[in-house]
Scaffold this motif. Sequence first.
Motif, PDB file in Angstrom:
ATOM      1  N   ALA A  20       0.833  -1.209   0.000  1.00 55.45           N
ATOM      2  CA  ALA A  20       0.000   0.000   0.000  1.00 55.45           C
ATOM      3  C   ALA A  20       0.862   1.251   0.000  1.00 55.45           C
ATOM      4  CB  ALA A  20      -0.930  -0.010   1.212  1.00 55.45           C
ATOM      5  N   ALA A  21       1.966   1.238   0.739  1.00 54.61           N
ATOM      6  CA  ALA A  21       2.852   2.405   0.773  1.00 54.61           C
ATOM      7  C   ALA A  21       3.516   2.638  -0.585  1.00 54.61           C
ATOM      8  CB  ALA A  21       3.907   2.226   1.855  1.00 54.61           C
ATOM      9  N   ILE A  22       3.895   1.575  -1.256  1.00 54.73           N
ATOM     10  CA  ILE A  22       4.487   1.724  -2.593  1.00 54.73           C
ATOM     11  C   ILE A  22       3.445   2.237  -3.574  1.00 54.73           C
ATOM     12  CG2 ILE A  22       5.422   0.394  -4.534  1.00 54.73           C
ATOM     13  CD1 ILE A  22       6.939  -1.277  -2.452  1.00 54.73           C
ATOM     14  N   THR A  23       2.215   1.773  -3.448  1.00 54.63           N
ATOM     15  CA  THR A  23       1.146   2.247  -4.330  1.00 54.63           C
ATOM     16  C   THR A  23       0.876   3.728  -4.115  1.00 54.63           C
ATOM     17  OG1 THR A  23       0.185   0.042  -4.214  1.00 54.63           O
ATOM     18  CG2 THR A  23      -1.200   1.772  -5.103  1.00 54.63           C
ATOM     19  N   VAL A  24       1.013   4.218  -2.884  1.00 55.64           N
ATOM     20  CA  VAL A  24       0.858   5.654  -2.622  1.00 55.64           C
ATOM     21  C   VAL A  24       1.891   6.438  -3.413  1.00 55.64           C
ATOM     22  CG1 VAL A  24       1.098   7.443  -0.846  1.00 55.64           C
ATOM     23  CG2 VAL A  24      -0.185   5.380  -0.351  1.00 55.64           C
ATOM     24  N   MET A  25       3.109   5.935  -3.472  1.00 49.61           N
ATOM     25  CA  MET A  25       4.164   6.651  -4.189  1.00 49.61           C
ATOM     26  C   MET A  25       4.024   6.554  -5.702  1.00 49.61           C
ATOM     27  SD  MET A  25       7.545   5.889  -1.905  1.00 49.61           S
ATOM     28  CE  MET A  25       7.483   4.129  -2.119  1.00 49.61           C
ATOM     29  N   VAL A  26       3.461   5.459  -6.199  1.00 49.54           N
ATOM     30  CA  VAL A  26       3.427   5.218  -7.641  1.00 49.54           C
ATOM     31  C   VAL A  26       2.206   5.826  -8.314  1.00 49.54           C
ATOM     32  CG1 VAL A  26       3.276   3.371  -9.359  1.00 49.54           C
ATOM     33  CG2 VAL A  26       4.836   3.161  -7.443  1.00 49.54           C
ATOM     34  N   THR A  27       1.062   5.816  -7.632  1.00 47.40           N
ATOM     35  CA  THR A  27      -0.175   6.250  -8.274  1.00 47.40           C
ATOM     36  C   THR A  27      -0.153   7.750  -8.563  1.00 47.40           C
ATOM     37  OG1 THR A  27      -2.565   6.167  -8.167  1.00 47.40           O
ATOM     38  CG2 THR A  27      -1.441   6.650  -6.129  1.00 47.40           C
ATOM     39  N   LYS A  28      -0.842   8.121  -9.636  1.00 52.19           N
ATOM     40  CA  LYS A  28      -0.898   9.518 -10.036  1.00 52.19           C
ATOM     41  C   LYS A  28      -2.197  10.201  -9.630  1.00 52.19           C
ATOM     42  CE  LYS A  28       2.144   8.785 -13.913  1.00 52.19           C
ATOM     43  NZ  LYS A  28       3.273   9.663 -13.814  1.00 52.19           N
ATOM     44  N   GLU A  29      -3.169   9.418  -9.174  1.00 52.53           N
ATOM     45  CA  GLU A  29      -4.442   9.991  -8.752  1.00 52.53           C
ATOM     46  C   GLU A  29      -4.401  10.229  -7.244  1.00 52.53           C
ATOM     47  OE1 GLU A  29      -7.722   7.689 -10.011  1.00 52.53           O
ATOM     48  OE2 GLU A  29      -6.931   7.434 -12.039  1.00 52.53           O
ATOM     49  N   ILE A  30      -4.681  11.468  -6.835  1.00 46.85           N
ATOM     50  CA  ILE A  30      -4.511  11.860  -5.447  1.00 46.85           C
ATOM     51  C   ILE A  30      -5.535  11.200  -4.528  1.00 46.85           C
ATOM     52  CG2 ILE A  30      -5.881  13.962  -5.673  1.00 46.85           C
ATOM     53  CD1 ILE A  30      -2.711  13.697  -3.620  1.00 46.85           C
ATOM     54  N   VAL A  31      -6.741  10.993  -4.988  1.00 39.71           N
ATOM     55  CA  VAL A  31      -7.758  10.363  -4.141  1.00 39.71           C
ATOM     56  C   VAL A  31      -7.416   8.901  -3.905  1.00 39.71           C
ATOM     57  CG1 VAL A  31     -10.198   9.787  -3.963  1.00 39.71           C
ATOM     58  CG2 VAL A  31      -9.514  11.979  -4.905  1.00 39.71           C
ATOM     59  N   ARG A  32      -6.974   8.221  -4.946  1.00 36.89           N
ATOM     60  CA  ARG A  32      -6.556   6.834  -4.788  1.00 36.89           C
ATOM     61  C   ARG A  32      -5.344   6.732  -3.868  1.00 36.89           C
ATOM     62  NH1 ARG A  32      -7.004   3.709 -10.350  1.00 36.89           N
ATOM     63  NH2 ARG A  32      -9.228   3.873 -10.026  1.00 36.89           N
TER      64      ARG A  32
END
Length: 90
Positions: A20-32
């Motif tokens: 989940a922490a890596i996904t926070v860094m990778v995703t480009k959508e702020i809500v996600r």
Amino acid sequence: MVVDLSPYLFMVFAGLTIGAAITVMVTKEIVRAAFFLAFAFIGVGIIYLFLNAEFLALIQILVYVGAINVLILFGVMLTKRRLLGGGQCE
């Protein structure tokens, strides 16, 4: 023969928290990213439970998930931004 599952569950929740922490860094959508940040905070709280730190787990979930993440989502909702493919904000 009794099998202790707590080390395996600890590893599963640690892996999910890191994912989940890596996904926070990778995703480009702020809500996600905010939702995955909440999942990461909950995962850290669960890891605190495995370490027998119940107070820290409760504070982690109440303060970080309940307050900080909601504050981030309010900031996102109240910020005007240009929509993808649309014109300028009014």
